[in-house]
Design an enzyme around this catalytic site. Structure first.
Site, PDB file in Angstrom:
ATOM      1  N   HIS A   1      64.870 -57.473 -64.393  1.00 38.49           N
ATOM      2  CA  HIS A   1      65.132 -58.801 -64.611  1.00 38.49           C
ATOM      3  C   HIS A   1      65.719 -58.337 -66.114  1.00 38.49           C
ATOM      4  O   HIS A   1      66.258 -59.458 -66.536  1.00 38.49           O
ATOM      5  CB  HIS A   1      64.171 -59.948 -64.285  1.00 38.49           C
ATOM      6  CG  HIS A   1      64.127 -60.219 -63.018  1.00 38.49           C
ATOM      7  ND1 HIS A   1      64.772 -60.797 -62.050  1.00 38.49           N
ATOM      8  CD2 HIS A   1      63.780 -59.374 -61.964  1.00 38.49           C
ATOM      9  CE1 HIS A   1      63.973 -60.549 -60.634  1.00 38.49           C
ATOM     10  NE2 HIS A   1      63.275 -60.162 -60.384  1.00 38.49           N
TER      11      HIS A   1
ATOM     12  N   ASP B   1      68.822 -61.923 -73.249  1.00 40.14           N
ATOM     13  CA  ASP B   1      68.463 -62.206 -72.115  1.00 40.14           C
ATOM     14  C   ASP B   1      69.338 -61.216 -71.376  1.00 40.14           C
ATOM     15  O   ASP B   1      70.380 -60.507 -70.890  1.00 40.14           O
ATOM     16  CB  ASP B   1      68.553 -63.385 -71.961  1.00 40.14           C
ATOM     17  CG  ASP B   1      67.569 -64.451 -71.726  1.00 40.14           C
ATOM     18  OD1 ASP B   1      67.361 -63.927 -70.496  1.00 40.14           O
ATOM     19  OD2 ASP B   1      67.587 -65.609 -71.853  1.00 40.14           O
TER      20      ASP B   1
HETATM   21  C1  GDG Z   1      64.031 -63.527 -66.602  1.00 39.64           C
HETATM   22  C2  GDG Z   1      64.871 -62.906 -67.862  1.00 39.64           C
HETATM   23  C3  GDG Z   1      66.890 -63.102 -65.848  1.00 39.64           C
HETATM   24  C4  GDG Z   1      62.512 -72.909 -67.689  1.00 39.64           C
HETATM   25  N1  GDG Z   1      62.443 -74.402 -68.079  1.00 39.64           N
HETATM   26  C5  GDG Z   1      61.856 -75.538 -67.278  1.00 39.64           C
HETATM   27  C6  GDG Z   1      62.312 -75.240 -66.129  1.00 39.64           C
HETATM   28  N2  GDG Z   1      62.791 -74.108 -66.414  1.00 39.64           N
HETATM   29  C7  GDG Z   1      63.065 -72.912 -65.534  1.00 39.64           C
HETATM   30  C8  GDG Z   1      65.301 -72.926 -65.924  1.00 39.64           C
HETATM   31  C9  GDG Z   1      65.302 -71.143 -65.063  1.00 39.64           C
HETATM   32  C10 GDG Z   1      63.826 -70.421 -65.671  1.00 39.64           C
HETATM   33  O1  GDG Z   1      62.622 -70.894 -65.739  1.00 39.64           O
HETATM   34  C11 GDG Z   1      64.107 -69.274 -66.596  1.00 39.64           C
HETATM   35  O2  GDG Z   1      64.584 -68.176 -65.561  1.00 39.64           O
HETATM   36  P1  GDG Z   1      66.291 -67.578 -67.316  1.00 39.64           P
HETATM   37  O3  GDG Z   1      66.842 -66.959 -66.598  1.00 39.64           O
HETATM   38  O4  GDG Z   1      66.773 -68.784 -68.066  1.00 39.64           O
HETATM   39  O5  GDG Z   1      64.974 -66.950 -67.986  1.00 39.64           O
HETATM   40  P2  GDG Z   1      63.612 -66.122 -68.340  1.00 39.64           P
HETATM   41  O6  GDG Z   1      62.465 -67.131 -67.651  1.00 39.64           O
HETATM   42  O7  GDG Z   1      63.225 -65.500 -68.794  1.00 39.64           O
HETATM   43  O8  GDG Z   1      63.939 -64.925 -67.121  1.00 39.64           O
HETATM   44  C12 GDG Z   1      66.220 -63.586 -67.231  1.00 39.64           C
HETATM   45  C13 GDG Z   1      66.059 -63.800 -64.934  1.00 39.64           C
HETATM   46  O9  GDG Z   1      64.223 -63.681 -64.998  1.00 39.64           O
HETATM   47  C14 GDG Z   1      65.780 -63.634 -63.484  1.00 39.64           C
HETATM   48  O10 GDG Z   1      66.608 -62.489 -63.294  1.00 39.64           O
HETATM   49  O11 GDG Z   1      68.204 -64.282 -65.708  1.00 39.64           O
HETATM   50  O12 GDG Z   1      67.317 -62.879 -68.081  1.00 39.64           O
HETATM   51  O13 GDG Z   1      64.046 -63.197 -69.091  1.00 39.64           O
HETATM   52  O14 GDG Z   1      65.538 -71.589 -63.862  1.00 39.64           O
HETATM   53  O15 GDG Z   1      65.592 -73.893 -65.295  1.00 39.64           O
HETATM   54  N3  GDG Z   1      61.718 -75.283 -65.071  1.00 39.64           N
HETATM   55  C15 GDG Z   1      61.351 -76.320 -64.648  1.00 39.64           C
HETATM   56  N4  GDG Z   1      61.087 -76.694 -65.854  1.00 39.64           N
HETATM   57  C16 GDG Z   1      61.309 -76.633 -67.554  1.00 39.64           C
HETATM   58  O16 GDG Z   1      60.744 -76.728 -68.142  1.00 39.64           O
HETATM   59  N5  GDG Z   1      61.339 -76.710 -63.581  1.00 39.64           N
END
Ligand code: GDG
Length: 493
Positions: free
Chosen positions: A153, A353
Site C-alpha cells: 500500500h 504517499d
Molecule cells: C495507506 C497509504 C494508501 C483520515 N482521517 C480520518 C479518516 N481518514 C481516512 C481517510 C482515508 C484514510 O483514512 C486515509 O487513507 P490515505 O490513503 O489518505 O492514507 P494512509 O492512511 O497513509 O494509507 C496510502 C492507502 O494506504 C491505501 O492503499 O492510499 O498511500 O499510506 O480514507 O478518509 N476517516 C475518518 N476520520 C478521520 O479523522 N472517519
C-alpha cells in the site's frame, strides 16, 4: 474455485469496517460476499507469557493477539520505525535497532504457522502491506503451494534507498516467494524492477516476469481506489459552520511526517503574508487524527505542527477569524463527506504517499455544478492518475502558496472541466475495479509448480533469457525501469 484468504497486520471488526472506510471496506466486502477467510492481528496486546497463540474464529474472520515484545519490536519497531520511513524516502528517521528484524521474522513465522494449518490446497492467498513481506516465504517453507499475491500500500523506494536496509536481501527473498506483487503506481513498479535487477541480481524474462532467488514473479501496478458513492451523496451535507463568504481549504491526513503538514501550514501562512486580501476570507481546516504516537518521530511532528499553527494564528488571527483550524482528533466518516463538499480547496500535499485516498474522496464529494479544486502533491501516487488536479511540489512553499491562490481564483468553467475529468478517473478505477483486477491477475499469474502454464519448455526458456538479457539490460538503464515491451499484467507500464 477455492477461498480468498486475506492476510493483513490488522483485521477489523466487520461491523466497524464501514466507519474505518477505504481498504477496510473493500476487504470486508470480499469477506461478506465470497468464500473467504481474513486472518491477522485483533489489536490486542498480550503480556509476555500470556495466551498469544489462541486464535479467535468468528465466521470468516480469524485473529490472534500480539505479544508485548512483538508489538514493540515488530509493529512499532521494524514495520513502523524502519520499513515505513525507508519506503517513504526518510532514511534519516529509520531506527535500525538490534532485535527489530528478528522479531519481524519471528512474527511472520508465527503468522505463517497458524495460517498454514487453516489453508486448503485451492485457496488463493492475498497478503497486504509491508508488515508481512516474508509471509509467503514462511508459508512455502511449511509446504504451501497455493497461489500467493502481495499488495504494497505504500511506495516502493528507489533501489539504492532500499539497499540501505541492512536486511534488504532477506526482504527481497521474501518478495520473491510471491506469485504476484501489486504496487500502487508505475514508478513503484519501476523502482522494484530496478532493485530486482541491480540489487538482487534478478533477470527480466521474455514473458515480462522477474526471475530472482530461483522463482518467477509477476510485478504490476494496481492503483487503489475508493467507493465514490460513499462520498457523492448530497444528503450528507453539513460541513462546519463558517463565516459568511469565508472559503475553506481542507486537509485530512493522519498526523504522519510523510503527509507534509508543516509545509502545508507554511504555504498557507505565506499566502496570507503575500496576499493580504485573503485575510479574514479563507481558513485552513486541518483534520489530523493521531497515529503511532509512541514512535518518537510522531511526537516531533505533533509538536512542530502545534507550534506552527499557534504562530500563524497568533500572527494573522483576529477576534472573529482564526486562520488555521487544527483538529487533532478523528472525525466521523459521515461528517467527512460534508466537510469535503463544503471546502473550496482540497489540499493533499504529502511529501511521499503510496496513493492517498483523501484526494479521491475529495473529488467524489464535490458538487459537480460548483466543485472545489484539488491541489495535489506530485509525490502522492494519486498524481499519476489525477492529472487534472493542480499538481504541486510540496517542498516549494512559495509555489504552493501561489497555487493555493490560483485555486481560490479559479473560475467555474475551469473548476467544472477539471472536476469532470478527475471524477471520470475516480469512478472508473474505483475500489471494486482494484480488487477485481488484482485477483484476476493473481489467478492468471503462472504458477511455478504448474508446467502447463510455462510458455516455453525450460531449456528453451533458459536460452531465450540468455539471448534477451543483454538487449533488455541495454534498454533498461539504471533507474529507468522496465522497457515497454515487457509490460506486465494489471496496468500497462
Ligand atoms: C495507506 C497509504 C494508501 C483520515 N482521517 C480520518 C479518516 N481518514 C481516512 C481517510 C482515508 C484514510 O483514512 C486515509 O487513507 P490515505 O490513503 O489518505 O492514507 P494512509 O492512511 O497513509 O494509507 C496510502 C492507502 O494506504 C491505501 O492503499 O492510499 O498511500 O499510506 O480514507 O478518509 N476517516 C475518518 N476520520 C478521520 O479523522 N472517519
Amino acid at each position: 474455485m477455492g477461498r480468498i484468504v486475506l492476510v493483513s497486520n490488522r483485521v477489523l471488526d466487520l461491523r466497524k469496517a464501514a466507519q474505518a472506510g477505504g481498504v477496510a471496506v473493500a476487504l470486508a466486502d470480499i469477506v461478506r460476499t465470497r468464500p473467504s477467510l481474513w486472518f491477522g492481528w485483533n489489536g490486542e496486546i498480550q503480556p509476555e507469557g500470556g495466551e498469544a497463540n489462541v486464535i479467535t474464529r468468528e465466521g470468516r474472520i480469524a485473529t490472534i493477539p500480539l505479544t508485548s515484545t512483538e508489538h514493540e519490536r515488530y509493529y512499532l519497531g521494524y514495520a513502523n520505525a524502519v520499513l515505513w520511513p525507508v519506503f517513504h524516502n526518510r532514511l534519516d528517521l529509520a531506527q535500525f535497532e538490534a532485535g527489530y528484524f528478528d522479531q519481524y521474522m519471528a512474527l511472520n513465522r508465527r503468522f505463517a504457522g497458524h495460517l498454514q494449518r487453516m489453508l486448503q490446497p485451492d485457496d488463493v492467498v492475498w497478503v497486504h502491506d509491508y508488515h508481512l513481506i516474508p509471509l509467503a516465504n514462511e508459508l512455502r517453507k511449511l509446504g504451501a503451494r497455493n497461489r500467493i499475491g502481495f499488495y504494497l500500500h505504500i511506495p516502493f523506494p528507489p533501489w539504492q534507498t532500499f539497499m540501505a536496509i541492512p536486511e534488504h536481501a532477506q526482504l527481497a527473498r521474501g518478495l520473491a516467494a510471491y506469485d504476484l506483487i501489486g504496487l500502487q503506481t508505475k514508478s513503484d513498479v519501476s523502482n522494484l524492477l530496478d532493485y530486482m535487477v541491480n540489487g538482487a541480481f534478478g533477470n527480466i524474462l521474455s514473458d515480462g516476469r522477474v526471475s530472482a532467488f530461483d522463482r518467477r514473479i509477476s510485478i504490476a501496478s494496481f492503483p487503489i481506489g475508493i467507493d465514490p458513492a460513499d462520498f457523492a451523496n448530497p444528503k450528507r451535507e453539513g460541513g462546519m459552520a463558517q463565516g459568511r463568504g469565508v472559503k475553506r481549504i481542507v486537509g485530512v491526513d493522519r498526523l504522519d511526517y510523510t503527509k507534509g503538514l508543516p509545509q502545508k501550514f507554511k504555504a498557507f501562512g505565506r499566502l496570507l503574508e503575500k496576499h493580504a486580501q485573503y485575510r479574514g476570507e479563507v481558513v485552513l481546516t486541518q483534520i489530523a487524527p493521531p497515529t503511532r504516537e509512541t514512535v518518537e518521530a510522531y511526537l516531533d511532528i505533533r509538536q512542530q505542527l502545534e507550534s506552527l499553527a499557534g504562530s500563524i494564528n497568533g500572527r494573522f488571527g483576529e477576534l472573529d477569524w482564526v486562520p488555521i483550524h487544527y483538529i487533532h482528533r478523528s472525525t466521523s466518516r459521515r461528517r467527512l463527506a460534508g466537510i469535503y463538499r463544503s471546502s473550496r480547496i482540497g489540499m493533499v500535499t504529502p511529501l511521499r504517499d503510496g496513493m492517498n485516498l483523501v484526494a479521491k474522496e475529495y473529488v467524489a464529494a464535490q458538487n459537480p455544478d460548483d466543485p472545489g479544486v484539488l491541489v495535489l502533491s506530485r509525490f502522492a501516487g494519486a498524481a499519476e492518475q489525477l492529472t487534472e488536479a493542480l499538481i504541486v511540489n510540496p517542498y516549494d512553499i512559495e509555489a504552493t502558496a501561489e497555487v493555493m491562490r490560483a485555486a481560490l481564483e479559479m473560475g467555474l468553467d475551469e473548476r467544472r472541466a477539471r472536476h469532470r475529468a478527475l471524477m471520470a478517473v475516480v469512478v472508473k478505477q474505483d475500489i471494486g475495479a482494484w480488487c477485481q483486477s488484482f485477483l484476476a491477475a493473481l489467478n492468471r499469474a503462472p504458477s511455478r509448480d504448474d508446467p502447463s502454464t510455462w510458455s516455453h519448455p525450460e531449456p528453451i526458456r533458459h536460452a531465450l533469457e540468455k539471448l534477451l538479457q543483454p538487449r533488455l539490460r541495454r534498454q533498461a538503464p539504471l533507474r529507468q525501469g522496465v522497457p515497454p515491451q515487457v509490460a506486465l499484467g494489471g496496468q500497462p507500464l
